[in-house]
Scaffold this motif. Structure first.
Motif, PDB file in Angstrom:
ATOM      1  N   ALA A   1       0.836  -1.203   0.000  1.00  0.00           N
ATOM      2  CA  ALA A   1       0.000   0.000   0.000  1.00  0.00           C
ATOM      3  C   ALA A   1       0.870   1.253   0.000  1.00  0.00           C
ATOM      4  O   ALA A   1       1.899   1.310   0.685  1.00  0.00           O
ATOM      5  CB  ALA A   1      -0.907  -0.010   1.221  1.00  0.00           C
ATOM      6  N   GLU A   2       0.475   2.234  -0.789  1.00  0.00           N
ATOM      7  CA  GLU A   2       1.128   3.545  -0.775  1.00  0.00           C
ATOM      8  C   GLU A   2       0.259   4.465   0.078  1.00  0.00           C
ATOM      9  O   GLU A   2      -0.800   4.908  -0.359  1.00  0.00           O
ATOM     10  CB  GLU A   2       1.274   4.081  -2.204  1.00  0.00           C
ATOM     11  N   LEU A   3       0.724   4.701   1.290  1.00  0.00           N
ATOM     12  CA  LEU A   3      -0.083   5.399   2.281  1.00  0.00           C
ATOM     13  C   LEU A   3       0.195   6.901   2.307  1.00  0.00           C
ATOM     14  O   LEU A   3       1.298   7.347   1.977  1.00  0.00           O
ATOM     15  CB  LEU A   3       0.177   4.813   3.666  1.00  0.00           C
TER      16      LEU A   3
ATOM     17  N   ASN B   1      -5.739  12.763   8.060  1.00  0.00           N
ATOM     18  CA  ASN B   1      -7.065  12.123   8.089  1.00  0.00           C
ATOM     19  C   ASN B   1      -7.138  10.983   7.073  1.00  0.00           C
ATOM     20  O   ASN B   1      -7.753   9.951   7.330  1.00  0.00           O
ATOM     21  CB  ASN B   1      -8.161  13.158   7.798  1.00  0.00           C
ATOM     22  N   GLN B   2      -6.522  11.208   5.916  1.00  0.00           N
ATOM     23  CA  GLN B   2      -6.546  10.196   4.858  1.00  0.00           C
ATOM     24  C   GLN B   2      -5.833   8.921   5.317  1.00  0.00           C
ATOM     25  O   GLN B   2      -6.272   7.816   5.034  1.00  0.00           O
ATOM     26  CB  GLN B   2      -5.887  10.757   3.581  1.00  0.00           C
ATOM     27  N   ARG B   3      -4.734   9.094   6.050  1.00  0.00           N
ATOM     28  CA  ARG B   3      -3.971   7.934   6.534  1.00  0.00           C
ATOM     29  C   ARG B   3      -4.807   7.099   7.487  1.00  0.00           C
ATOM     30  O   ARG B   3      -4.757   5.871   7.467  1.00  0.00           O
ATOM     31  CB  ARG B   3      -2.699   8.428   7.229  1.00  0.00           C
TER      32      ARG B   3
ATOM     33  N   THR C   1      -9.040   0.812   6.168  1.00  0.00           N
ATOM     34  CA  THR C   1      -9.278  -0.018   4.970  1.00  0.00           C
ATOM     35  C   THR C   1      -8.344  -1.216   4.946  1.00  0.00           C
ATOM     36  O   THR C   1      -8.759  -2.343   4.627  1.00  0.00           O
ATOM     37  CB  THR C   1      -9.091   0.825   3.686  1.00  0.00           C
ATOM     38  N   LEU C   2      -7.060  -0.996   5.299  1.00  0.00           N
ATOM     39  CA  LEU C   2      -6.091  -2.101   5.326  1.00  0.00           C
ATOM     40  C   LEU C   2      -6.481  -3.160   6.362  1.00  0.00           C
ATOM     41  O   LEU C   2      -6.307  -4.358   6.120  1.00  0.00           O
ATOM     42  CB  LEU C   2      -4.690  -1.569   5.629  1.00  0.00           C
TER      43      LEU C   2
END
Length: 202
Positions: A171-173, A179-181, A187-188
């Motif tokens: 995954a490219e986090l 907030n997105q992280r 999700t992960l």
């Protein structure tokens, strides 16, 4: 497991057996994975070893399996001769129709037919497959060092695990603390839970 017994006319016409051999050679030479789905009999033939151990389980045609089982189970010479005569067309196609003089010959007939079914009738596509494997000199290396390289081709029964599948992706986090992280981390977790739930079902 693949023994090329299920030929595809379209694949033959479009030379896909050559392309498959080339893709496998390029993958292995560049450190990628091998196919791990070819039968040992096919690989032994490719590396020019005489070992052959196919059984009736390797035959995909139920009609042929039934005939070979009947021949294999023949109890008397007379019944064996009757079966050979009754199935003369099938055996003639492979070049193994002959007059038998003892009951022990039934094993030879079955073994020879299996070799024809797996290897000899597929000679032209196996040749094109080998031509593809010759890419980057892989076929030469395979034939010179089969004990090292053949294992990249053999069918294996290794079960795909959730961890194996999870490790296929990276995954490219987003930056930590954003907030997105947080959403991506959630999700992960869901993805990981899903994979392990699937593994539990199987």
């Amino acid at each position: 497991m693949c023994d090329l017994s299920l030929l595809s006319a379209i694949a033959v016409r479009e030379d896909e057996y050559f392309l498959a051999g080339r893709m496998i050679a390029v993958s292995i030479v560049h450190g990628g994975p091998g196919p791990h789905f070819l039968s040992k009999d096919l690989v032994n033939h490719i590396v020019e070893q005489s070992l052959f151990s196919a059984t009736l389980e390797d035959v995909t045609d139920e009609g042929i399996v039934k005939v070979l089982q009947e021949i294999q189970n023949a109890a008397t010479l007379e019944s064996l001769q009757d079966l050979i005569f009754k199935n003369s067309t099938l055996l003639q196609t492979a070049g193994y129709f002959r007059n038998v003089k003892n009951i022990e010959e039934k094993q030879t007939i079955v073994k020879e037919y299996l070799r024809w079914y797996v290897i000899e009738r597929n000679h032209s596509v196996i040749k094109r497959f080998k031509d593809g494997l010759a890419t980057l000199q892989f076929l030469t290396a395979l034939q010179q060092h089969p004990s090292v390289l053949a294992s990249f081709l053999f069918h294996t029964e290794k079960k795909l695990t959730a961890t194996d599948l999870e490790n296929l992706f990276k995954a490219e986090l987003s930056p930590a603390g954003s907030n997105q992280r947080q959403k991506e981390s959630t999700t992960l977790c869901f993805w990981s839970d899903y994979l392990f739930d699937c593994e539990g079902v199987s």
